[in-house]
Scaffold this active site. Structure first.
Site, short mmCIF file in Angstrom:
data_model
loop_
_atom_site.label_atom_id
_atom_site.label_comp_id
_atom_site.label_asym_id
_atom_site.label_seq_id
_atom_site.Cartn_x
_atom_site.Cartn_y
_atom_site.Cartn_z
N SER A 1 0.85 -1.19 0.00
CA SER A 1 0.00 0.00 0.00
C SER A 1 0.88 1.23 0.00
CB SER A 1 -0.90 0.00 1.24
OG SER A 1 -1.47 1.28 1.47
N TYR B 1 -1.31 -0.59 10.63
CA TYR B 1 -1.60 -0.89 9.21
C TYR B 1 -0.43 -0.52 8.31
CZ TYR B 1 -4.03 -1.11 4.74
OH TYR B 1 -4.39 -1.41 3.46
#
Length: 298
Positions: A112, A138
């Site tokens: 990501s 995350y």
């Protein structure tokens, strides 16, 4: 298709079968759905046992599960790190004999843009069992997927395996289901619908990572990485374009990694192997009939 929600997976599989049949593909009925919960190491082992029993080789593995909510896995690991990285690590390790059997297999690891903000120093067996605030781990989970990709190529590239990392982009998908509740959530959902990529657009980099010619991918070194936006200043300058650049489908870039990439990637591998082996040692031994175990720590 390996998925936690089998009913939802079957609906998706049926749509794929219809599309394949409509296109004249003779293997339109060959889509199989198997239950897999990456938040449970026991479930991962059971999935691997079923897969080994049914298949002699594996040509492509796409590690694309993502979780952004707070909580813990079945084994008490912090949920985002446990699902987004540890679960993928364990699954890949258990399927490695079949991947290496294929001779020219591919592993695609979804990262990501958030990897820019990750910190591998927080990754340890002790920290994995600590609660975290929503979202705080995350970015690190997505950076760890890059380090995992690097180590797969270091350890198994000479045996034909090619690992590729990719960023799907800012995608309006089900991963945001916990963030669209209430008035503020509905406003955020409207923003995402306007500004984020669709799920179809978000699949472009995964497809590129899966199907790009292996010779060309290997030219990109031990950490091939593709993302979906136009990089105006070239592949070394991802930001801010990787955050909000014009969508071009897929574009190769150079991700942000620790300066001591090799050493840190080896440490992350060692910590992960020790932890997962501790949970699954007896079960992994049962898979040895399918090939050499791959729980290398160093």
């Amino acid at each position: 298709m390996a998925c936690r929600d089998v009913e939802k997976g079957e609906r998706t599989a049926e749509g794929i079968r219809r599309e394949l049949a409509a296109s004249g593909c003779s293997s339109g009925g060959g889509v199989e759905v198997i239950k897999l919960d990456l938040a449970d190491l026991d479930d991962i082992r059971q999935f691997a046992e079923r897969f080994h029993a049914a298949h002699q080789r594996l040509d492509l593995l796409v590690n694309n599960a993502g979780h952004s909510a707070a909580g813990f896995t079945a084994q008490g690991l912090e949920l985002k790190l446990g699902v987004n990285f540890v679960g993928h690590f364990a699954l890949t390790q258990l399927l490695l004999p079949l991947l290496l059997q294929a001779g020219d297999a591919r592993v695609v690891n979804l990262s990501s843009v958030m990897h820019h903000f990750g910190d591998p120093a927080v990754y340890s067996q002790e920290r994995l069992r600590e609660p975290s605030s929503k979202g705080s781990t995350y970015p690190t989970s997505k950076l760890l997927m890059l380090l995992f990709t690097h180590q797969l190529n270091v350890r198994y590239g000479s045996q034909g395996l090619v690992a590729v990392a990719c960023n799907p982009g800012a995608v309006y998908s089900d991963i945001w289901r916990e963030a669209v509740r209430g008035l503020a959530g509905r406003m955020f959902a409207l923003f995402m619908r306007i500004c984020f990529l669709s799920t179809d657009q978000g699949s472009h980099t995964s497809v590129t990572a899966a199907l790009a010619d292996s010779t060309e991918v290997r030219k990109r070194g031990l950490l091939p990485y593709c993302q979906p936006y136009f990089l105006a200043l070239g592949p070394r300058f991802l930001m801010p374009f990787e955050m909000a650049g014009p969508f071009v489908g897929s574009c190769w870039g150079i991700p942000r990694t620790p300066t001591n990439l090799s050493a840190e990637a080896e440490r992350v591998w060692r910590v992960s192997a020790e932890m997962v082996e501790g949970h699954m040692r007896a079960d992994v031994a049962g898979l040895k009939r399918h090939g050499k175990a791959h729980w290398k720590r160093a």
